[in-house]
Design a protein around this motif. Structure first.
Motif, PDB file in Angstrom:
ATOM      1  N   GLN A 114       0.757  -0.919  -0.373  1.00 28.84           N
ATOM      2  CA  GLN A 114       0.012   0.098   0.129  1.00 28.84           C
ATOM      3  C   GLN A 114       1.012   1.231  -0.087  1.00 28.84           C
ATOM      4  O   GLN A 114       0.607   2.391  -0.365  1.00 28.84           O
ATOM      5  N   ASP A 115       2.185   1.140   0.443  1.00 25.66           N
ATOM      6  CA  ASP A 115       2.974   1.950   0.784  1.00 25.66           C
ATOM      7  C   ASP A 115       4.325   1.899   0.762  1.00 25.66           C
ATOM      8  O   ASP A 115       4.715   0.476   0.627  1.00 25.66           O
ATOM      9  N   THR A 116       4.773   3.640   0.229  1.00 24.91           N
ATOM     10  CA  THR A 116       6.717   3.081  -0.027  1.00 24.91           C
ATOM     11  C   THR A 116       7.446   2.205   1.139  1.00 24.91           C
ATOM     12  O   THR A 116       8.270   1.887   1.351  1.00 24.91           O
ATOM     13  N   LYS A 117       6.945   2.531   2.753  1.00 22.31           N
ATOM     14  CA  LYS A 117       7.579   1.642   3.686  1.00 22.31           C
ATOM     15  C   LYS A 117       7.210   0.310   3.594  1.00 22.31           C
ATOM     16  O   LYS A 117       7.822  -0.423   3.799  1.00 22.31           O
ATOM     17  N   GLN A 118       6.710  -0.040   3.133  1.00 22.64           N
ATOM     18  CA  GLN A 118       5.782  -1.983   3.479  1.00 22.64           C
ATOM     19  C   GLN A 118       7.159  -2.317   2.430  1.00 22.64           C
ATOM     20  O   GLN A 118       7.769  -3.018   2.166  1.00 22.64           O
ATOM     21  N   ALA A 119       7.259  -1.345   1.115  1.00 19.73           N
ATOM     22  CA  ALA A 119       8.070  -1.431  -0.103  1.00 19.73           C
ATOM     23  C   ALA A 119       9.429  -2.027   0.941  1.00 19.73           C
ATOM     24  O   ALA A 119      10.069  -1.983   0.078  1.00 19.73           O
ATOM     25  N   TYR A 120      10.047  -0.964   1.271  1.00 21.06           N
ATOM     26  CA  TYR A 120      11.560  -0.662   1.855  1.00 21.06           C
ATOM     27  C   TYR A 120      11.665  -1.766   2.577  1.00 21.06           C
ATOM     28  O   TYR A 120      12.584  -2.465   2.448  1.00 21.06           O
ATOM     29  N   LEU A 121      10.181  -2.274   3.648  1.00 21.24           N
ATOM     30  CA  LEU A 121      10.903  -3.445   4.256  1.00 21.24           C
ATOM     31  C   LEU A 121      10.728  -4.515   3.801  1.00 21.24           C
ATOM     32  O   LEU A 121      11.861  -5.369   4.056  1.00 21.24           O
ATOM     33  N   ALA A 122       9.913  -4.637   2.133  1.00 25.37           N
ATOM     34  CA  ALA A 122      10.063  -6.076   2.084  1.00 25.37           C
ATOM     35  C   ALA A 122      11.220  -5.986   1.100  1.00 25.37           C
ATOM     36  O   ALA A 122      11.629  -7.269   1.534  1.00 25.37           O
ATOM     37  N   ALA A 123      12.094  -5.397   0.615  1.00 27.81           N
ATOM     38  CA  ALA A 123      13.498  -5.229  -0.038  1.00 27.81           C
ATOM     39  C   ALA A 123      14.299  -5.345   0.693  1.00 27.81           C
ATOM     40  O   ALA A 123      15.315  -6.339   0.524  1.00 27.81           O
ATOM     41  N   GLU A 124      14.113  -4.940   2.320  1.00 30.92           N
ATOM     42  CA  GLU A 124      15.395  -5.219   3.003  1.00 30.92           C
ATOM     43  C   GLU A 124      15.398  -6.337   3.769  1.00 30.92           C
ATOM     44  O   GLU A 124      16.774  -7.118   4.064  1.00 30.92           O
ATOM     45  N   ALA A 125      14.119  -6.886   4.001  1.00 37.14           N
ATOM     46  CA  ALA A 125      13.752  -8.512   4.048  1.00 37.14           C
ATOM     47  C   ALA A 125      14.776  -9.325   3.173  1.00 37.14           C
ATOM     48  O   ALA A 125      15.579 -10.010   3.694  1.00 37.14           O
ATOM     49  N   PHE A 126      13.877  -9.015   2.623  1.00 38.06           N
ATOM     50  CA  PHE A 126      14.250  -9.683   0.969  1.00 38.06           C
ATOM     51  C   PHE A 126      16.164 -10.222   1.336  1.00 38.06           C
ATOM     52  O   PHE A 126      16.951 -11.061   0.925  1.00 38.06           O
ATOM     53  N   ALA A 127      16.941  -8.785   0.771  1.00 37.50           N
ATOM     54  CA  ALA A 127      18.126  -8.524   0.976  1.00 37.50           C
ATOM     55  C   ALA A 127      18.544  -9.329   2.223  1.00 37.50           C
ATOM     56  O   ALA A 127      20.149 -10.031   1.688  1.00 37.50           O
ATOM     57  N   GLY A 128      18.406  -9.200   3.437  1.00 39.94           N
ATOM     58  CA  GLY A 128      18.691  -9.448   4.258  1.00 39.94           C
ATOM     59  C   GLY A 128      18.845 -11.422   4.107  1.00 39.94           C
ATOM     60  O   GLY A 128      19.495 -11.645   5.058  1.00 39.94           O
ATOM     61  N   GLY A 260       2.478   0.373 -16.075  1.00 35.29           N
ATOM     62  CA  GLY A 260       3.459   1.262 -15.633  1.00 35.29           C
ATOM     63  C   GLY A 260       4.169   0.648 -14.593  1.00 35.29           C
ATOM     64  O   GLY A 260       3.921  -0.510 -13.983  1.00 35.29           O
ATOM     65  N   VAL A 261       5.160   2.053 -14.337  1.00 35.66           N
ATOM     66  CA  VAL A 261       6.169   1.664 -12.956  1.00 35.66           C
ATOM     67  C   VAL A 261       5.885   3.074 -11.731  1.00 35.66           C
ATOM     68  O   VAL A 261       5.862   4.094 -11.915  1.00 35.66           O
ATOM     69  N   ASP A 262       5.243   1.922 -10.035  1.00 41.84           N
ATOM     70  CA  ASP A 262       4.959   3.289  -9.873  1.00 41.84           C
ATOM     71  C   ASP A 262       6.767   3.672  -9.196  1.00 41.84           C
ATOM     72  O   ASP A 262       7.530   2.490  -8.623  1.00 41.84           O
ATOM     73  N   LYS A 263       6.975   4.448  -9.969  1.00 45.53           N
ATOM     74  CA  LYS A 263       8.734   5.558  -9.310  1.00 45.53           C
ATOM     75  C   LYS A 263       8.873   5.239  -8.005  1.00 45.53           C
ATOM     76  O   LYS A 263      10.694   5.279  -7.279  1.00 45.53           O
ATOM     77  N   ARG A 264       7.641   5.906  -6.609  1.00 44.81           N
ATOM     78  CA  ARG A 264       8.207   5.789  -5.312  1.00 44.81           C
ATOM     79  C   ARG A 264       7.949   4.923  -5.104  1.00 44.81           C
ATOM     80  O   ARG A 264       9.381   4.419  -4.536  1.00 44.81           O
ATOM     81  N   LYS A 265       7.800   3.265  -5.516  1.00 40.52           N
ATOM     82  CA  LYS A 265       7.271   2.125  -4.636  1.00 40.52           C
ATOM     83  C   LYS A 265       8.757   1.683  -5.234  1.00 40.52           C
ATOM     84  O   LYS A 265       9.998   0.961  -4.544  1.00 40.52           O
ATOM     85  N   TYR A 266       9.409   1.793  -6.878  1.00 39.70           N
ATOM     86  CA  TYR A 266      10.751   1.176  -7.217  1.00 39.70           C
ATOM     87  C   TYR A 266      11.781   1.645  -6.769  1.00 39.70           C
ATOM     88  O   TYR A 266      12.645   1.162  -5.766  1.00 39.70           O
ATOM     89  N   SER A 267      11.666   2.969  -6.013  1.00 48.30           N
ATOM     90  CA  SER A 267      13.049   4.097  -5.013  1.00 48.30           C
ATOM     91  C   SER A 267      12.564   3.062  -4.433  1.00 48.30           C
ATOM     92  O   SER A 267      13.993   3.208  -3.015  1.00 48.30           O
ATOM     93  N   ALA A 268      11.844   3.085  -3.251  1.00 49.12           N
ATOM     94  CA  ALA A 268      11.996   2.242  -1.766  1.00 49.12           C
ATOM     95  C   ALA A 268      12.394   0.698  -2.078  1.00 49.12           C
ATOM     96  O   ALA A 268      13.271   1.023  -0.901  1.00 49.12           O
ATOM     97  N   LEU A 269      12.094   0.519  -2.833  1.00 50.73           N
ATOM     98  CA  LEU A 269      12.564  -0.655  -3.025  1.00 50.73           C
ATOM     99  C   LEU A 269      13.729  -1.198  -3.092  1.00 50.73           C
ATOM    100  O   LEU A 269      15.239  -2.019  -2.692  1.00 50.73           O
ATOM    101  N   MET A 270      14.072   0.142  -3.956  1.00 52.26           N
ATOM    102  CA  MET A 270      15.783   0.133  -4.848  1.00 52.26           C
ATOM    103  C   MET A 270      17.085   0.487  -3.200  1.00 52.26           C
ATOM    104  O   MET A 270      17.778  -0.450  -2.190  1.00 52.26           O
ATOM    105  N   GLU A 271      16.059   1.559  -2.617  1.00 51.97           N
ATOM    106  CA  GLU A 271      16.148   1.664  -1.105  1.00 51.97           C
ATOM    107  C   GLU A 271      16.732   0.532   0.199  1.00 51.97           C
ATOM    108  O   GLU A 271      18.047   0.133   1.081  1.00 51.97           O
ATOM    109  N   GLY A 272      15.330  -0.265  -0.095  1.00 51.57           N
ATOM    110  CA  GLY A 272      15.508  -0.988   1.462  1.00 51.57           C
ATOM    111  C   GLY A 272      16.736  -1.943   0.436  1.00 51.57           C
ATOM    112  O   GLY A 272      16.664  -2.530   1.203  1.00 51.57           O
TER     113      GLY A 272
END
Length: 341
Positions: A114-128, A260-272
């Motif tokens: 639903q939001d960029t925070k969730q995207a960040y946390l997901a990417a951080e966890a899978f990288a972890g 298309g691409v949700d650029k805010r979620k994409y950026s959050a995924l990259m950061e996470g």
């Protein structure tokens, strides 16, 4: 039938199961999954579907490697791996069925970010998750599904499906065939990256519902659905996150103009992902991550289109053209990702 299961399972594990507590659990479509009370607390019991995963011994091998070698100190979340029985086996055979227990983890699963925070946390966890196994040799893991993320193999399979198909060549189908056959440059880039990057432990199915979040969605409590773990490349796991999280529409959508691409979620995924992988990601791996989004979108486009051409023999569909439309959906997403570079 349940009584037979419980009697046998109670003899083979160090804990006792309260049979009256058993209830169906989750929304998975592959295994039969139940929540049960045991003498040591709640657990998940699965009756394993070995018609889908035809070589369960490879899964059990990989799980045992992880159980013995995972660096849990690197994990900020739980990794609910199967609990070995008294024989040290993670699968227990009862007649023609396989069973396994995993720890129950409190929390909630979501099907859409639903939001960029969730995207960040997901990417951080899978990288972890990758980080936790960076010290384990990639040779330790068996290939559960041969060629699962091999873009070259999937391209060749698509070509074969095109040659053998009995489908009538409509203008829509012709457009998709031409588009995906023209992805040869992406296939060649894939070959370049895999000859350059290190193989690592990867999850290989990084959809958002393979995480358990806390009830308030502020943290990730667990990474789950570990049957596809095997050696792979970091861009696989990042790329599948991009495909499933950063797209403005879900993969079944036919609202072509909205894909298309949700650029805010994409950026959050990259950061996470960069944060979760900061202890292991090389410069080359970081450079490969944007390719991962394109590659994983493309490979699923190949697979959806090939399945449609082959008569819809693999993916579950609700109507005959659904795999065709899934491939078309991914064509639009891939075009949007290519514009981003």
């Amino acid at each position: 039938m349940y009584i037979t299961w419980f009697s046998a399972l109670n003899d083979l594990y160090k804990f006792k199961i309260h049979s009256e507590s058993m209830q169906p659990f989750g929304e998975g479509h592959i295994h039969h999954t139940y929540l049960v009370e045991t003498s040591v607390g709640k657990m998940i019991l699965q009756k394993f579907n070995h018609a889908v995963f035809t070589e369960p011994e490879k899964i059990s091998h990989n799980h045992l490697v992880l159980l013995s070698e995972i660096d849990r100190s690197k994990l900020s979340f739980q990794l609910p791996l199967p609990i070995p029985n008294k024989k040290g086996e993670v699968f227990t055979r009862i007649e023609d069925s396989l069973f396994r227990f995993t720890p129950f983890v409190n929390g909630t699963c979501i099907n859409e970010v639903q939001d960029t925070k969730q995207a960040y946390l997901a990417a951080e966890a899978f990288a972890g998750f990758i980080e936790s196994g960076k010290h384990i040799s990639s040779d330790s893991f068996l290939e559960v599904i041969p060629g699962f993320n091999d873009l070259s193999l999937r391209y060749n399979q698509l070509q074969q499906a095109i040659k053998q198909t009995k489908r009538r060549l409509t203008s829509e189908l012709d457009e998709l065939i031409s588009f995906y056959l023209n992805q040869k440059d992406l296939v060649e880039e894939y070959e370049m990256w895999i000859n350059k990057l290190p193989l690592r432990l990867t999850h290989n199915d990084t959809k958002i519902n393979n995480l358990i979040f806390s009830e308030d969605l502020s943290t990730v409590n667990a990474v789950i659905d570990l049957d596809t773990l095997m050696a792979g490349y970091a861009f696989y796991d990042f790329g599948d996150l991009v495909r499933t999280v950063a797209c403005t529409e879900h993969e079944h959508s036919t609202k072509w103009e909205k894909i298309g691409v949700d650029k805010r979620k994409y950026s959050a995924l990259m950061e996470g992902f960069l944060e979760g992988g900061k202890e292991f990601l090389t410069d080359d791996e970081i450079a490969s991550l944007p390719f991962g989004g394109k590659m994983m979108t493309c490979i699923m486009g190949f697979r959806f289109l090939a399945d449609y051409l082959n008569g819809n023999i693999y993916y579950v569909i609700k109507y005959d053209e659904q795999n065709l439309h899934r491939a078309k959906n991914h064509m639009y997403l891939l075009k949007a990702l290519e514009v981003m570079g």
